[in-house]
Design an enzyme around this catalytic site. Structure first.
Site, PDB file in Angstrom:
ATOM      1  N   ASP A 144       0.864  -1.157   0.000  1.00  0.00           N
ATOM      2  CA  ASP A 144       0.000   0.000   0.000  1.00  0.00           C
ATOM      3  C   ASP A 144       0.918   1.230   0.000  1.00  0.00           C
ATOM      4  O   ASP A 144       2.086   1.144   0.392  1.00  0.00           O
ATOM      5  CB  ASP A 144      -0.891  -0.022   1.243  1.00  0.00           C
ATOM      6  N   ASP A 190       0.140   5.096   0.984  1.00  0.00           N
ATOM      7  CA  ASP A 190       0.056   5.985   2.148  1.00  0.00           C
ATOM      8  C   ASP A 190       0.032   5.172   3.441  1.00  0.00           C
ATOM      9  O   ASP A 190      -0.854   4.339   3.639  1.00  0.00           O
ATOM     10  CB  ASP A 190      -1.207   6.840   2.071  1.00  0.00           C
ATOM     11  N   ASP A 202      -1.675  -0.934   5.825  1.00  0.00           N
ATOM     12  CA  ASP A 202      -1.941  -0.451   7.181  1.00  0.00           C
ATOM     13  C   ASP A 202      -3.425  -0.251   7.470  1.00  0.00           C
ATOM     14  O   ASP A 202      -3.775   0.355   8.486  1.00  0.00           O
ATOM     15  CB  ASP A 202      -1.188   0.867   7.430  1.00  0.00           C
TER      16      ASP A 202
END
Length: 217
Positions: A9, A11, A168
């Protein structure tokens, strides 16, 4: 199982984009006559896109008469200052070196739209080495649908079961599981107080990017 590809991922996992997003939000707030918000209050919203940022910054939801204008002002400001303070997370650089030494390609799978993802990746060190960059509008559906991860694996030339996806947010882990990859939840990312990553059914929880090597080896 041999891991032949690592997907990240963007960001909150690969790059620490929160400082630039925080400043963009505060500049729009200043234009509305509002005081700046503290970084700690904004950081957890970053992984959840512009809707979450406008909710945190202005308390507005889609459908409000002012919502879209504020969201556009925020995104335009962010694009103009997209990599002023953004850096790769600590540990990502040596991890990419280690992957290169092992001839393991890596890529990005994000829900960030391509018109933001592509200029950001151009400015980030090592971004040109990505084997694939899949944005939120690249495939027919964004995460948690598995389509973006399927698309990434096709571009790299690996099967999902040979791949590892690191994110996250719960939707990252759900997308990886839906696609059939191994999944790692990045605890160093932009988690909120309400997040319970231990309940996301990831294959593992990591506190530092270097721990990814343990899963590869």
């Amino acid at each position: 199982m041999t891991i032949r590809c690592v997907l990240f991922d963007l960001d909150g996992t690969f790059a620490d984009t929160a400082p630039d997003l925080h400043q963009a939000l505060n500049r729009v707030r200043a234009g509305e006559g509002l005081p700046p918000m503290p970084f700690a209050q904004v950081r957890p919203a970053v992984s959840h896109g512009s809707q979450a940022m406008i909710r945190v910054g202005f308390g507005l939801e889609p459908g409000n008469a002012r919502y879209e204008a504020l969201r556009r002002a925020f995104l335009d400001d962010y694009l103009a200052n997209i990599a002023v303070h953004t850096r790769l997370f600590d540990g990502i650089e040596p991890l990419l070196d280690a992957l290169q030494e092992r001839h393991i390609p890596w890529g990005i799978v994000t829900n960030k739209p391509a018109w933001l993802t592509e200029p950001l990746m151009r400015q980030l060190a090592r971004g040109e080495q990505a084997a694939c960059i899949i944005s939120g509008d690249t495939a027919a559906y964004p995460k948690p649908h598995p389509a973006p991860i399927y698309h990434a694996c096709q571009q790299v030339g690996v099967e999902p079961f040979e791949s590892l996806y690191v994110g996250d947010a719960e939707r990252d882990i759900e997308a990886g599981r839906n696609a059939g990859t191994l999944t790692l939840a990045a605890l160093f990312g932009y988690l909120t107080e309400d997040d319970r990553p231990e309940s996301w059914h990831a294959d593992g929880l990591i506190r530092h990017p270097q721990e990814i090597l343990d899963w590869i080896e």
